[in-house]
Scaffold this motif. Structure first.
Motif, mmCIF file in Angstrom:
data_model
loop_
_atom_site.group_PDB
_atom_site.id
_atom_site.type_symbol
_atom_site.label_atom_id
_atom_site.label_comp_id
_atom_site.label_asym_id
_atom_site.label_seq_id
_atom_site.Cartn_x
_atom_site.Cartn_y
_atom_site.Cartn_z
ATOM 1 N N LYS A 211 0.882 -1.181 0.000
ATOM 2 C CA LYS A 211 0.000 0.000 0.000
ATOM 3 C C LYS A 211 0.909 1.216 0.000
ATOM 4 O O LYS A 211 1.571 1.510 0.992
ATOM 5 N N ASP A 212 0.946 1.903 -1.135
ATOM 6 C CA ASP A 212 1.937 2.965 -1.306
ATOM 7 C C ASP A 212 1.395 4.005 -2.275
ATOM 8 O O ASP A 212 0.692 3.658 -3.228
ATOM 9 N N THR A 213 1.741 5.267 -2.045
ATOM 10 C CA THR A 213 1.233 6.348 -2.904
ATOM 11 C C THR A 213 1.769 6.262 -4.336
ATOM 12 O O THR A 213 1.237 6.927 -5.224
ATOM 13 N N SER A 214 2.799 5.432 -4.573
ATOM 14 C CA SER A 214 3.274 5.253 -5.954
ATOM 15 C C SER A 214 2.208 4.570 -6.812
ATOM 16 O O SER A 214 2.213 4.682 -8.031
ATOM 17 N N CYS A 215 1.289 3.841 -6.162
ATOM 18 C CA CYS A 215 0.115 3.279 -6.844
ATOM 19 C C CYS A 215 -1.110 3.727 -6.060
ATOM 20 O O CYS A 215 -1.512 3.084 -5.085
ATOM 21 N N PRO A 216 -1.715 4.868 -6.439
ATOM 22 C CA PRO A 216 -2.843 5.398 -5.673
ATOM 23 C C PRO A 216 -3.956 4.386 -5.411
ATOM 24 O O PRO A 216 -4.555 4.377 -4.336
ATOM 25 N N ALA A 217 -4.204 3.493 -6.388
ATOM 26 C CA ALA A 217 -5.286 2.508 -6.233
ATOM 27 C C ALA A 217 -5.012 1.513 -5.113
ATOM 28 O O ALA A 217 -5.937 0.852 -4.630
ATOM 29 N N SER A 218 -3.757 1.395 -4.678
ATOM 30 C CA SER A 218 -3.445 0.454 -3.591
ATOM 31 C C SER A 218 -4.112 0.865 -2.281
ATOM 32 O O SER A 218 -4.267 0.044 -1.371
ATOM 33 N N ALA A 219 -4.548 2.125 -2.186
ATOM 34 C CA ALA A 219 -5.289 2.580 -0.998
ATOM 35 C C ALA A 219 -6.541 1.738 -0.791
ATOM 36 O O ALA A 219 -7.007 1.574 0.348
ATOM 37 N N LEU A 220 -7.078 1.172 -1.880
ATOM 38 C CA LEU A 220 -8.306 0.386 -1.795
ATOM 39 C C LEU A 220 -8.125 -0.900 -0.995
ATOM 40 O O LEU A 220 -9.116 -1.524 -0.589
ATOM 41 N N GLN A 221 -6.889 -1.307 -0.749
ATOM 42 C CA GLN A 221 -6.641 -2.486 0.091
ATOM 43 C C GLN A 221 -7.239 -2.303 1.482
ATOM 44 O O GLN A 221 -7.547 -3.279 2.167
ATOM 45 N N ASP A 222 -7.426 -1.049 1.900
ATOM 46 C CA ASP A 222 -7.978 -0.752 3.225
ATOM 47 C C ASP A 222 -9.502 -0.591 3.230
ATOM 48 O O ASP A 222 -10.085 -0.383 4.288
ATOM 49 N N HIS A 223 -10.121 -0.634 2.056
ATOM 50 C CA HIS A 223 -11.576 -0.425 2.005
ATOM 51 C C HIS A 223 -12.307 -1.711 2.370
ATOM 52 O O HIS A 223 -11.872 -2.808 2.036
ATOM 53 N N LYS A 224 -13.458 -1.556 3.029
ATOM 54 C CA LYS A 224 -14.187 -2.723 3.561
ATOM 55 C C LYS A 224 -14.940 -3.520 2.497
ATOM 56 O O LYS A 224 -15.291 -4.674 2.718
ATOM 57 N N ASP A 225 -15.234 -2.923 1.343
ATOM 58 C CA ASP A 225 -16.052 -3.609 0.341
ATOM 59 C C ASP A 225 -15.670 -3.146 -1.061
ATOM 60 O O ASP A 225 -16.195 -2.157 -1.573
ATOM 61 N N VAL A 226 -14.752 -3.868 -1.681
ATOM 62 C CA VAL A 226 -14.277 -3.530 -3.034
ATOM 63 C C VAL A 226 -14.512 -4.722 -3.956
ATOM 64 O O VAL A 226 -14.141 -5.849 -3.628
ATOM 65 N N ILE A 227 -15.133 -4.462 -5.096
ATOM 66 C CA ILE A 227 -15.259 -5.479 -6.146
ATOM 67 C C ILE A 227 -14.415 -5.014 -7.331
ATOM 68 O O ILE A 227 -14.633 -3.917 -7.860
ATOM 69 N N VAL A 228 -13.441 -5.823 -7.710
ATOM 70 C CA VAL A 228 -12.578 -5.526 -8.848
ATOM 71 C C VAL A 228 -12.955 -6.476 -9.978
ATOM 72 O O VAL A 228 -12.929 -7.697 -9.800
ATOM 73 N N ILE A 229 -13.335 -5.921 -11.118
ATOM 74 C CA ILE A 229 -13.715 -6.740 -12.273
ATOM 75 C C ILE A 229 -12.684 -6.517 -13.379
ATOM 76 O O ILE A 229 -12.461 -5.390 -13.818
ATOM 77 N N LEU A 230 -12.066 -7.622 -13.806
ATOM 78 C CA LEU A 230 -10.976 -7.574 -14.782
ATOM 79 C C LEU A 230 -11.295 -8.467 -15.972
ATOM 80 O O LEU A 230 -12.083 -9.410 -15.849
ATOM 81 N N ASP A 231 -10.658 -8.185 -17.104
ATOM 82 C CA ASP A 231 -10.637 -9.186 -18.154
ATOM 83 C C ASP A 231 -9.323 -9.954 -17.995
ATOM 84 O O ASP A 231 -8.473 -9.609 -17.170
ATOM 85 N N LYS A 232 -9.178 -11.012 -18.772
ATOM 86 C CA LYS A 232 -8.000 -11.881 -18.613
ATOM 87 C C LYS A 232 -6.697 -11.121 -18.846
ATOM 88 O O LYS A 232 -5.688 -11.369 -18.189
ATOM 89 N N ALA A 233 -6.722 -10.183 -19.803
ATOM 90 C CA ALA A 233 -5.505 -9.423 -20.125
ATOM 91 C C ALA A 233 -5.067 -8.566 -18.941
ATOM 92 O O ALA A 233 -3.881 -8.531 -18.584
ATOM 93 N N ALA A 234 -6.023 -7.869 -18.304
ATOM 94 C CA ALA A 234 -5.689 -7.019 -17.158
ATOM 95 C C ALA A 234 -5.238 -7.843 -15.953
ATOM 96 O O ALA A 234 -4.474 -7.371 -15.121
#
Length: 240
Positions: A211-234
């Motif tokens: 969890k580091d500001t070099s990747c802003p989205a890493s802040a979401l590791q601390d959120h209580k309810d996150v759904i991440v939807i990816l395709d196979k490439a991502a």
């Protein structure tokens, strides 16, 4: 963080639609945090089709958008105000007065947007993911404590967005107004969609990196309810 991997963009968009529709149906006066860019277009298309075919209503829904460019008119063809009206709002029964987008270039404009959100609780915040790990326009290095603010866009972001401006980076605005990471984190639920091989490094950093500001989205590791939807490439660089 729940991670769902689908075969392609269309399937990922449909999966995201199911999550969004569940919120809207279960709470007809829900508050939706919305995003722009190419990522949510499939989701928005599904929302409009469902509204027309099944009558799912948005008349009591309130929306707050993540961000907007600084220095271009609201009616500019590439403003996010124009984007949202063209790709979503014009196809739904949502009243214009229920729609909110940030606008302006000063701290007072940022504070006013935060104040507008004070009396609302965002039920679901939709996010895309920048190739550099940004969410909203929170570029790498942004403090996780930041609320709505003006940001200088990094060259990579402007290059990525040049495709919307006749592939001319000189036409892409240099600054944006954006909800901060602290603002995003207040939402009850976060729905993040990322597709394409160019997002694979950012996806890996967001989910498996520190969890580091070099990747802003890493802040979401601390959120209580996150759904991440990816395709196979991502999802191609995930190890877990």
């Amino acid at each position: 963080m729940k991670v769902i991997v689908k075969d392609n963009y269309e399937e990922a968009s449909l999966e995201a639609f199911k999550v969004m529709k569940e919120v809207v149906v279960n709470k007809p006066n829900a508050v939706l945090g919305l995003a722009t860019g190419s990522t949510p277009l499939g989701l928005y298309k599904n929302m409009i089709e469902d509204h027309k075919e099944n009558g799912t209503s948005y008349k009591n829904i309130t929306t707050f958008n993540l961000d907007e460019y600084v220095g271009i008119d609201r009616n500019h063809p590439e403003s996010y105000y124009t984007f949202m009206n063209k790709n979503l709002f014009s196809g739904l029964d949502i009243p214009a007065e229920n729609v909110h987008l940030p606008y302006g270039d000063k701290k007072e404009d940022c504070d006013a947007y935060e104040k507008a959100m004070e009396n609302y609780q965002v039920d679901i915040q939709l996010l895309g993911l920048g190739g550099n790990g940004h969410i909203g326009f929170n570029e790498p290095g942004t403090s996780f404590d930041e609320t709505t603010h003006i940001v200088e866009l990094q060259e990579r972001t402007r290059k990525d967005n040049a495709r919307f401006f006749e592939n001319d980076i000189n036409q892409v605005p240099t600054h944006a107004i954006t909800m901060g990471i602290a603002t995003i984190m207040k939402a009850n639920k976060v729905l993040l969609i990322a597709t394409g091989e160019n997002k694979a490094d950012a996806v890996k950093a967001m989910i498996e990196g520190p969890k580091d500001t070099s990747c802003p989205a890493s802040a979401l590791q601390d959120h209580k309810d996150v759904i991440v939807i990816l395709d196979k490439a991502a999802a191609s660089k995930l190890t877990k």
